[in-house]
Enzyme design. Sequence first.
Site, PDB file in Angstrom:
ATOM      1  N   MET A  30       0.857  -1.192   0.000  1.00  0.00           N
ATOM      2  CA  MET A  30       0.000   0.000   0.000  1.00  0.00           C
ATOM      3  C   MET A  30       0.896   1.246   0.000  1.00  0.00           C
ATOM      4  SD  MET A  30      -3.404  -0.956   2.073  1.00  0.00           S
ATOM      5  CE  MET A  30      -2.801  -0.673   3.713  1.00  0.00           C
ATOM      6  N   HIS A  34       9.281   1.019   2.650  1.00  0.00           N
ATOM      7  CA  HIS A  34      10.394   1.072   3.594  1.00  0.00           C
ATOM      8  C   HIS A  34      11.227  -0.195   3.433  1.00  0.00           C
ATOM      9  CE1 HIS A  34       8.037  -1.733   5.948  1.00  0.00           C
ATOM     10  NE2 HIS A  34       7.048  -0.846   6.072  1.00  0.00           N
ATOM     11  N   HIS A  37       9.478  -3.587   2.978  1.00  0.00           N
ATOM     12  CA  HIS A  37       9.000  -3.906   1.614  1.00  0.00           C
ATOM     13  C   HIS A  37      10.178  -4.250   0.708  1.00  0.00           C
ATOM     14  CE1 HIS A  37       5.882  -0.802   2.905  1.00  0.00           C
ATOM     15  NE2 HIS A  37       5.151  -1.872   2.684  1.00  0.00           N
ATOM     16  N   GLN A  61     -10.128  -2.319   3.135  1.00  0.00           N
ATOM     17  CA  GLN A  61      -9.561  -2.955   4.333  1.00  0.00           C
ATOM     18  C   GLN A  61      -9.407  -1.986   5.499  1.00  0.00           C
ATOM     19  OE1 GLN A  61      -5.801  -4.004   2.120  1.00  0.00           O
ATOM     20  NE2 GLN A  61      -4.895  -3.730   4.141  1.00  0.00           N
ATOM     21  N   GLY A 147       5.243 -10.238   4.568  1.00  0.00           N
ATOM     22  CA  GLY A 147       6.069 -10.106   5.765  1.00  0.00           C
ATOM     23  C   GLY A 147       5.382 -10.716   6.987  1.00  0.00           C
ATOM     24  N   LYS A 149       5.411  -9.561   9.852  1.00  0.00           N
ATOM     25  CA  LYS A 149       4.864  -8.550  10.761  1.00  0.00           C
ATOM     26  C   LYS A 149       3.340  -8.679  10.820  1.00  0.00           C
ATOM     27  CE  LYS A 149       3.664  -3.850  11.139  1.00  0.00           C
ATOM     28  NZ  LYS A 149       2.491  -3.806  10.266  1.00  0.00           N
ATOM     29  N   ASP A 150       2.729  -8.847   9.652  1.00  0.00           N
ATOM     30  CA  ASP A 150       1.276  -9.043   9.596  1.00  0.00           C
ATOM     31  C   ASP A 150       1.014 -10.551   9.565  1.00  0.00           C
ATOM     32  OD1 ASP A 150       0.511  -6.215   9.368  1.00  0.00           O
ATOM     33  OD2 ASP A 150       1.654  -6.337   7.515  1.00  0.00           O
ATOM     34  N   SER A 186       4.680   1.162   7.777  1.00  0.00           N
ATOM     35  CA  SER A 186       4.433   2.454   7.113  1.00  0.00           C
ATOM     36  C   SER A 186       3.865   3.487   8.083  1.00  0.00           C
ATOM     37  CB  SER A 186       3.450   2.265   5.952  1.00  0.00           C
ATOM     38  OG  SER A 186       4.042   1.419   5.004  1.00  0.00           O
TER      39      SER A 186
HETATM   40  O1  PAF Z   1      -0.006  -5.686   3.941  1.00  0.00           O
HETATM   41  C1  PAF Z   1      -0.467  -4.800   3.202  1.00  0.00           C
HETATM   42  O2  PAF Z   1       0.162  -3.774   2.922  1.00  0.00           O
HETATM   43  C2  PAF Z   1      -1.865  -4.968   2.616  1.00  0.00           C
HETATM   44  O3  PAF Z   1      -2.711  -5.565   3.521  1.00  0.00           O
HETATM   45  C3  PAF Z   1      -1.881  -5.701   1.255  1.00  0.00           C
HETATM   46  C4  PAF Z   1      -1.402  -7.140   1.408  1.00  0.00           C
HETATM   47  C5  PAF Z   1      -1.006  -4.955   0.269  1.00  0.00           C
HETATM   48  C6  PAF Z   1      -3.313  -5.752   0.713  1.00  0.00           C
HETATM   49  O4  PAF Z   1      -3.831  -4.478   0.492  1.00  0.00           O
END
Ligand code: PAF
Length: 277
Positions: A30, A34, A37, A61, A147, A149-150, A186
């Site tokens: 999104m 950084h 990514h 989201q 990642g 992190k999520d 971010s």
């Molecule tokens: O992790 C993210 O930045 C977002 O959830 C993703 C996977 C790009 C979906 O919009």
Amino acid sequence: MKIIKKLDELNKILEPVKNTKKSIGLVLTMGNIHQGHLSLVDKARSDNDFVVVSIFINPTQFNNKDDFKYYPRTLNTDIEKLEISNCDLLFLPELTEIYPNGFSTEKTVTRYRDILCDKFRPGHFEGVTTVVGIFFELIKPTNSYFGEKDFQQLKLVSELVKIKKYNINIISCLSIRDQYGMSLASRHTIFTEVQRQTFKKLSKKIYNFISLLKQKKIKLDFQILKKDLLEIDINKVDYLEIRDEKDLEITNSFNDSRLFIALYIDKIRIIDNFKLT
Ligand code: PAF
């Protein structure tokens, strides 16, 4: 690096890549690129013939309008960073390309639900799995990089791939951490100096708690940590939990488990997880 916005351009570029059976690595973002990514892009670069990065701030989201409104938008510097990272194609679709029929989302994945972020961000994961599914169907990558992190997102996306029978490998990548041991994100780029200092103190409190737990100097009691966090003005905590990495169930064991946190510094939501072994 080619930069495109339209689906017909995307198809034109990907057709010869697919026809020659080259592998495609995809990194969905999104924006506000950084080092976290960029580490995914590096991994995609070393694994694949062709690397696609997307930047798309997905409205479905965000369960909070202000969060969407204030989400950092830094396209020019993002492009500069991605140029250096050697990605082949940057896809910057407009809303209507991704959601031609309006912002509807689908609840495809029912596993790993009603816990962690899903409990506190209603609709968030419907938005994530819907948009990830749309990108997967448009790009049909060989490998896609996410990642740790999520962590819950990673689990749901892996499940989405199974349910939809996508022929895509989901590659899970270690978090890239800052000097205090916190995962890069971010949202952290919009911290004020005072918030940054709180964040630094937060990292100390968390690592101290983990260290005491590991030395068995305290028993597993999150009230202690919560009280500690109050001292540094963190009073909104969504969750502090230890869960198993495989099934995301609550556990008291430190084997293959992580401490998962979600809390706020003022209005900025911080999530992270810390491996305990
Ligand atoms: O992790 C993210 O930045 C977002 O959830 C993703 C996977 C790009 C979906 O919009």
